[in-house]
Design a protein around this motif. Structure first.
Motif, PDB file in Angstrom:
ATOM      1  N   GLU A 150     -20.915  51.351  26.756  1.00 44.79           N
ATOM      2  CA  GLU A 150     -21.883  50.518  26.045  1.00 44.79           C
ATOM      3  C   GLU A 150     -22.788  51.376  25.160  1.00 44.79           C
ATOM      4  O   GLU A 150     -23.117  50.986  24.035  1.00 44.79           O
ATOM      5  N   LEU A 151     -23.187  52.543  25.655  1.00 50.03           N
ATOM      6  CA  LEU A 151     -24.013  53.438  24.849  1.00 50.03           C
ATOM      7  C   LEU A 151     -23.252  53.919  23.613  1.00 50.03           C
ATOM      8  O   LEU A 151     -23.800  53.976  22.502  1.00 50.03           O
ATOM      9  N   LYS A 152     -21.990  54.268  23.779  1.00 43.96           N
ATOM     10  CA  LYS A 152     -21.184  54.721  22.638  1.00 43.96           C
ATOM     11  C   LYS A 152     -21.004  53.603  21.626  1.00 43.96           C
ATOM     12  O   LYS A 152     -21.058  53.834  20.404  1.00 43.96           O
ATOM     13  N   ALA A 153     -20.784  52.378  22.118  1.00 44.87           N
ATOM     14  CA  ALA A 153     -20.664  51.237  21.212  1.00 44.87           C
ATOM     15  C   ALA A 153     -21.957  51.021  20.443  1.00 44.87           C
ATOM     16  O   ALA A 153     -21.941  50.711  19.237  1.00 44.87           O
ATOM     17  N   ALA A 154     -23.099  51.185  21.110  1.00 48.16           N
ATOM     18  CA  ALA A 154     -24.389  51.006  20.456  1.00 48.16           C
ATOM     19  C   ALA A 154     -24.577  52.019  19.334  1.00 48.16           C
ATOM     20  O   ALA A 154     -25.092  51.691  18.256  1.00 48.16           O
ATOM     21  N   VAL A 155     -24.169  53.266  19.574  1.00 43.55           N
ATOM     22  CA  VAL A 155     -24.289  54.297  18.538  1.00 43.55           C
ATOM     23  C   VAL A 155     -23.395  53.972  17.352  1.00 43.55           C
ATOM     24  O   VAL A 155     -23.812  54.078  16.191  1.00 43.55           O
ATOM     25  N   LEU A 156     -22.177  53.566  17.611  1.00 43.80           N
ATOM     26  CA  LEU A 156     -21.258  53.230  16.521  1.00 43.80           C
ATOM     27  C   LEU A 156     -21.789  52.050  15.717  1.00 43.80           C
ATOM     28  O   LEU A 156     -21.758  52.064  14.475  1.00 43.80           O
ATOM     29  N   ARG A 157     -22.289  51.031  16.389  1.00 43.96           N
ATOM     30  CA  ARG A 157     -22.880  49.887  15.673  1.00 43.96           C
ATOM     31  C   ARG A 157     -24.065  50.322  14.829  1.00 43.96           C
ATOM     32  O   ARG A 157     -24.217  49.910  13.666  1.00 43.96           O
ATOM     33  N   GLU A 158     -24.933  51.158  15.407  1.00 40.64           N
ATOM     34  CA  GLU A 158     -26.149  51.583  14.685  1.00 40.64           C
ATOM     35  C   GLU A 158     -25.804  52.409  13.460  1.00 40.64           C
ATOM     36  O   GLU A 158     -26.414  52.240  12.397  1.00 40.64           O
ATOM     37  N   GLN A 159     -24.839  53.295  13.562  1.00 43.16           N
ATOM     38  CA  GLN A 159     -24.471  54.123  12.416  1.00 43.16           C
ATOM     39  C   GLN A 159     -23.854  53.281  11.307  1.00 43.16           C
ATOM     40  O   GLN A 159     -24.152  53.474  10.126  1.00 43.16           O
ATOM     41  N   LEU A 160     -22.999  52.335  11.663  1.00 42.93           N
ATOM     42  CA  LEU A 160     -22.402  51.457  10.653  1.00 42.93           C
ATOM     43  C   LEU A 160     -23.457  50.571  10.000  1.00 42.93           C
ATOM     44  O   LEU A 160     -23.385  50.277   8.806  1.00 42.93           O
ATOM     45  N   SER A 161     -24.435  50.155  10.771  1.00 42.91           N
ATOM     46  CA  SER A 161     -25.513  49.328  10.214  1.00 42.91           C
ATOM     47  C   SER A 161     -26.409  50.139   9.287  1.00 42.91           C
ATOM     48  O   SER A 161     -26.697  49.740   8.158  1.00 42.91           O
ATOM     49  N   ARG A 162     -26.824  51.312   9.756  1.00 46.50           N
ATOM     50  CA  ARG A 162     -27.804  52.103   8.994  1.00 46.50           C
ATOM     51  C   ARG A 162     -27.193  52.753   7.765  1.00 46.50           C
ATOM     52  O   ARG A 162     -27.814  52.807   6.703  1.00 46.50           O
ATOM     53  N   LEU A 163     -25.958  53.263   7.880  1.00 42.87           N
ATOM     54  CA  LEU A 163     -25.374  54.033   6.790  1.00 42.87           C
ATOM     55  C   LEU A 163     -24.433  53.227   5.902  1.00 42.87           C
ATOM     56  O   LEU A 163     -24.180  53.612   4.756  1.00 42.87           O
ATOM     57  N   ALA A 164     -23.895  52.123   6.427  1.00 44.82           N
ATOM     58  CA  ALA A 164     -22.957  51.326   5.633  1.00 44.82           C
ATOM     59  C   ALA A 164     -23.404  49.890   5.450  1.00 44.82           C
ATOM     60  O   ALA A 164     -22.728  49.117   4.764  1.00 44.82           O
ATOM     61  N   GLY A 165     -24.534  49.514   6.068  1.00 46.09           N
ATOM     62  CA  GLY A 165     -25.046  48.153   5.894  1.00 46.09           C
ATOM     63  C   GLY A 165     -24.174  47.093   6.533  1.00 46.09           C
ATOM     64  O   GLY A 165     -24.164  45.940   6.082  1.00 46.09           O
ATOM     65  N   LEU A 166     -23.441  47.440   7.603  1.00 44.55           N
ATOM     66  CA  LEU A 166     -22.508  46.510   8.228  1.00 44.55           C
ATOM     67  C   LEU A 166     -22.998  46.084   9.601  1.00 44.55           C
ATOM     68  O   LEU A 166     -23.585  46.863  10.347  1.00 44.55           O
ATOM     69  N   ASP A 167     -22.729  44.836   9.934  1.00 44.07           N
ATOM     70  CA  ASP A 167     -22.984  44.320  11.277  1.00 44.07           C
ATOM     71  C   ASP A 167     -21.619  44.075  11.905  1.00 44.07           C
ATOM     72  O   ASP A 167     -20.970  43.062  11.647  1.00 44.07           O
ATOM     73  N   VAL A 168     -21.161  45.023  12.709  1.00 42.18           N
ATOM     74  CA  VAL A 168     -19.807  44.999  13.245  1.00 42.18           C
ATOM     75  C   VAL A 168     -19.867  44.975  14.769  1.00 42.18           C
ATOM     76  O   VAL A 168     -20.572  45.777  15.379  1.00 42.18           O
ATOM     77  N   ALA A 169     -19.123  44.053  15.355  1.00 44.60           N
ATOM     78  CA  ALA A 169     -19.014  44.032  16.809  1.00 44.60           C
ATOM     79  C   ALA A 169     -18.143  45.207  17.262  1.00 44.60           C
ATOM     80  O   ALA A 169     -17.088  45.471  16.682  1.00 44.60           O
TER      81      ALA A 169
END
Length: 396
Positions: free
Chosen positions: A126-145
């Motif tokens: 869950e922590l790894k998923a949270a990091v991947l989501r945050e990086q995609l949101s912050r750097l690519a502007g994406l909201d990805v499950a």
């Protein structure tokens, strides 16, 4: 998959020497509540600071979990630093996801190889998923499950490293502390398999069965090969599922290493003059490239810097592209060279969430979007995570 590209950081790598910027805070302790997980295996903690402007100072803290009340000891930091580093040396209010580390060498001041030995395995993912989501949101502007999937081949997150490097000691062997040259004696690394081998000279043979086919690969003993036993099969099957290669199609395999993806793609497209399919494998390490030519004789193999090779050749359209870049990512010149070849689909194999997000943002500038994403727990007990993203032109 490549040879000495150093995709994975050296475990326990020491920090670069730098000048102290004002008074050192190393050794000082603060009670604080741990904030969110950050890329790199830390949680974000804010501690009081009297340095102008007076307020709080960000500390990246190991050995804690979000929401815990902990006693933080500063391990790196001075007045002029933008942030400090620290260890949670005492847990005052533990998270329900905290467990006793299965390794006796894990903890503050001990071996620096594992970040999450104190975290229950489902919570690690869950922590790894949270990091991947945050990086995609912050750097690519994406909201990805994102869901990080378990991979067969380990024992409850342990005994998965098929290759392991130790530091020789007069009385045995050891592992380095986190960001230090200091060595901790270790008689048994709990994430290493009992038969794990240390990097050496010559070559070894690896067999991979995926999607109903088996291939044999010759790999340099000191070169890159995935260390989790389930990784090659898992990644090949994910790439094939996403790309859906068809007979007669052309494929660019970039950062191709010894030809793992090329071999299975060549089967699917029917690579060869009599069947019409085509696979071009480009790899920067000449030793790995030579091995890929032997491992996948039906592929066209080119050795050289990927950006330089693409700038000078293979400028015709390709149907499919596989990107498996080193930790820093493919970067703009390679991404733009890929989209210039107008592939119908790109499979991006990423070992670093931030690099993936940065490159995805460049793809988006050129009309490609993330049409699928899977993440795999190929490095249990550490913060590392592998992801495979499918990029297709918008509208497809």
């Amino acid at each position: 998959m490549s040879a000495p590209r150093r995709r994975r950081p050296h475990r326990g790598r020491a920090p670069r020497a730098r000048a102290t910027r004002g008074r050192s805070y190393v050794g000082e302790r603060y009670e604080a509540t741990a904030g969110p997980i950050a890329h790199g295996g830390h949680v974000v903690v804010r501690v009081p600071s009297q340095v102008e402007p007076v307020g709080t100072r960000v500390v990246f803290v190991r050995h804690a979990l979000p929401g815990e009340r902990v006693l933080v000891e500063i391990t790196e930091g001075s007045e002029g630093d933008r942030f400090w580093r620290g260890d949670a040396v005492e847990v005052l209010e533990p998270s329900p996801d905290r467990v006793a580390p299965p390794c006796p060498y894990a903890g503050p001041g001990l071996c620096g190889g594992c970040d999450f030995q104190h975290v229950a395995l489902p919570a690690q993912r869950e922590l790894k998923a949270a990091v991947l989501r945050e990086q995609l949101s912050r750097l690519a502007g994406l909201d990805v499950a994102v869901t990080v999937e378990a991979v067969p081949g380990d024992e409850d997150g342990l005994r998965w490293r098929t290759r392991q490097r130790y530091v020789s000691l007069p009385t045995g062997r050891g592992m380095r502390k986190h960001r230090s040259h200091d060595v901790v004696p270790v008689d048994d690394c709990r994430i290493a398999r009992p038969d794990a081998r240390e990097p050496g000279s010559g070559t070894v043979v690896e067999q991979v069965a995926a999607a109903g086919v088996e291939h044999t690969f010759e790999v340099a003993a000191d070169g890159f090969w995935q260390v989790h036993p389930g990784a090659p099969t898992t990644l090949v099957e994910a790439v094939l599922e996403m790309l859906e290669p068809r007979p007669g199609e052309s494929v660019l395999d970039l950062y191709a290493g010894v030809g793992l993806f090329s071999a299975f793609l060549a089967d699917r497209v029917g690579a060869g003059p009599s069947t019409g399919g085509r696979v071009v494998a480009i790899e920067g390490d000449r030793g790995a490239s030579a091995l890929s030519a032997a491992n996948v004789p039906s592929a066209e193999v080119a050795a050289g810097d990927v950006a330089a090779v693409l700038a000078a050749s293979y400028d015709e359209p390709f149907d499919l592209v596989v990107l498996d870049p080193p930790r820093e990512g493919a970067r703009r010149p390679v991404v733009e060279a890929v989209v210039a070849r107008t592939p119908r689909a790109v499979a991006y194999v990423a070992c670093d969430p931030a690099a993936l997000a940065r490159d995805v943002a460049i793809f988006a500038e050129h009309g490609y979007h993330v049409a699928g994403l899977r993440a795999f727990d190929l490095f249990p007990m550490t913060h590392h995570v592998e992801a495979v993203g499918l990029l297709t032109p918008v509208g497809r």
